[in-house]
Design an enzyme around this catalytic site. Structure first.
Site, PDB file in Angstrom:
ATOM      1  N   LYS A  62     -55.017 -60.202 146.117  1.00  0.00           N
ATOM      2  CA  LYS A  62     -54.191 -60.809 147.223  1.00  0.00           C
ATOM      3  C   LYS A  62     -53.114 -59.998 147.624  1.00  0.00           C
ATOM      4  CE  LYS A  62     -54.549 -65.757 146.171  1.00  0.00           C
ATOM      5  NZ  LYS A  62     -53.684 -66.852 145.720  1.00  0.00           N
ATOM      6  N   ARG A  63     -52.723 -58.857 146.398  1.00  0.00           N
ATOM      7  CA  ARG A  63     -51.697 -58.046 146.683  1.00  0.00           C
ATOM      8  C   ARG A  63     -51.926 -56.998 147.904  1.00  0.00           C
ATOM      9  NH1 ARG A  63     -51.153 -59.736 141.694  1.00  0.00           N
ATOM     10  NH2 ARG A  63     -52.662 -58.504 140.821  1.00  0.00           N
TER      11      ARG A  63
END
Ligand SMILES: [Zn+2]
Length: 402
Positions: A278-279
């Site tokens: 997600k980063r």
């Protein structure tokens, strides 16, 4: 040759074609259950799509549940953005917090009363217990284990507290969490993608926390309680959860509930072999949406790895399918187990192929939607005299799109 997964489906009491393998098609209910901790990324989108394809191919329901019990990690606006991303690719949940439904609420933070009630069942039948261990004691156990080269795990100390000792600690207002008592045996279950899994959780982990000291449930507990109460029939999720599934099955058993069927999806990896996360902002659906990729190009791109479809010729000819076609062609038993590397630069090829698909065989609605997209994205160009119209788009598309 009948593959292992097809055999397994037959063993589940089903016969006939693969599509008919799930006999009680009306009862198929799946959920996509993200945490609102950031933007939806490709791995999450693929999980959502496979759940959606499976539900719709079985005339079942797709439920969007938000797992927001880790209050410290919540990102504001994450749920709104997630719903926007899903809608953009064509996923409209049958039940969710915004749509409603008879099994709500669909936000876990609004279901705390239910978890409180259900954990009482496990405390009463002896499957769970209160743990009063301090953080410093747990840290010490962890450090000792690491020093001795062992995997750190809770030593289940509070299992042996007597009722009197528990009463005493409660009277003195000691902080506690609630842990689930793991039974020491090898549990076997069938993964619809990976086949037979046998695992002894007790040998590898200490008793897991199911209710934290702040009163909020952990993932392991809340997802079991919710999947049961929301009548989820199949759980399709990333393979990183496979290791926890035996634990979840033990919790179902402790309640006397029948677990849903589980299918774990192989990992999506970066080209260098690391897990998509997600980063990575550039791999978020939001970033891709803003980069002029058509939604259906992304849908085809993200489900192009890992199988799951009949007559799938996309890899040979880059032939794209509409959502409707993908739903018709989807077959859970054709998913493969291998993790797949994703090359984002291929998305452009999918974009061109999508343009070709809509212009040659798209429905009227798709062509109209496509015109709207192009007009919105290329506002200036389209309003010029002699601007390209729909008939010219196949010729001008490379210039328009890139
Ligand atoms: Zn303890």
């Amino acid at each position: 040759m009948v593959c292992l997964r097809q055999r397994l489906l037959l063993q589940l009491g089903c016969s006939g074609g693969i599509h008919k393998a799930y006999c009680h098609s009306n009862a198929v209910r799946v959920r996509f259950a993200p945490s609102p901790t950031g933007l939806l990324h490709l791995g999450g989108l693929r999980t959502a799509l496979y759940n959606y394809f499976f539900a719709k191919s079985q005339k079942g329901s797709f439920i969007l549940r938000i797992e927001d019990t880790d209050q410290t990690r919540i990102v504001p606006e994450a749920v709104r953005k997630l719903e926007k991303d899903l809608k953009w690719v064509g996923i409209v949940p049958d039940e969710s917090d915004s749509v409603g439904g008879e099994y709500g609420p669909y936000l876990q933070s609004k279901r705390l009363d239910l978890y409180e009630k259900e954990v009482q069942t496990l405390l009463n039948n002896g499957s769970a217990y209160k743990c009063f261990c301090s953080d410093s004691r747990l840290n010490l156990i962890r450090k000792d284990a690491i020093k001795s080269g062992l995997v750190p795990k809770y030593d289940n100390k509070c299992r042996s507290l007597t009722n009197e000792q528990v009463e005493e600690k409660l009277k003195s207002n000691s902080k506690y969490c609630i842990r689930f008592k793991l039974s020491n045996h090898s549990e076997s279950w069938q993964d619809l993608v990976y086949g037979n899994i046998t695992y002894n959780v007790f040998n590898n982990e200490g008793d897991p926390v199911i209710i934290k000291s702040d009163g909020f449930p952990t993932y392991h507990f809340a997802n079991v309680v919710d999947d049961h109460h929301m009548k989820i029939s199949h759980v399709l999720r990333g393979v990183e959860w496979q290791i926890s599934t035996t634990k979840h099955i033990l919790i179902y058993r402790a309640f006397g509930w029948t677990p849903p069927k589980f299918a774990h999806l192989p990992l999506l990896l970066n080209l260098n072999g690391t897990k998509l996360s997600k980063r990575q902002g550039d791999m978020s659906v939001e970033a891709i949406r803003k980069s002029e990729i058509f939604p259906n190009a992304l849908v085809n791109f993200v489900t192009n790895f890992g199988g799951g479809f009949h007559d799938h010729q996309r890899t040979a000819t880059l032939h794209l399918y509409s959502m409707k076609d993908l739903i018709e062609k989807f077959d859970l038993s054709m998913l493969n187990e291998n993790s797949c590397k994703v090359n984002p630069s291929h998305m452009k090829e999918f974009n061109r192929a999508e343009l070709k698909r809509v212009m040659s065989s798209g429905t009227e609605e798709e062509v109209k939607g496509f015109d709207r997209d192009v007009e919105e994205a290329y506002n200036e160009e389209v309003s010029k005299p002699n601007a390209p119209n729909r008939q010219h788009l196949p010729q001008v598309c490379p210039r328009l799109v890139y």
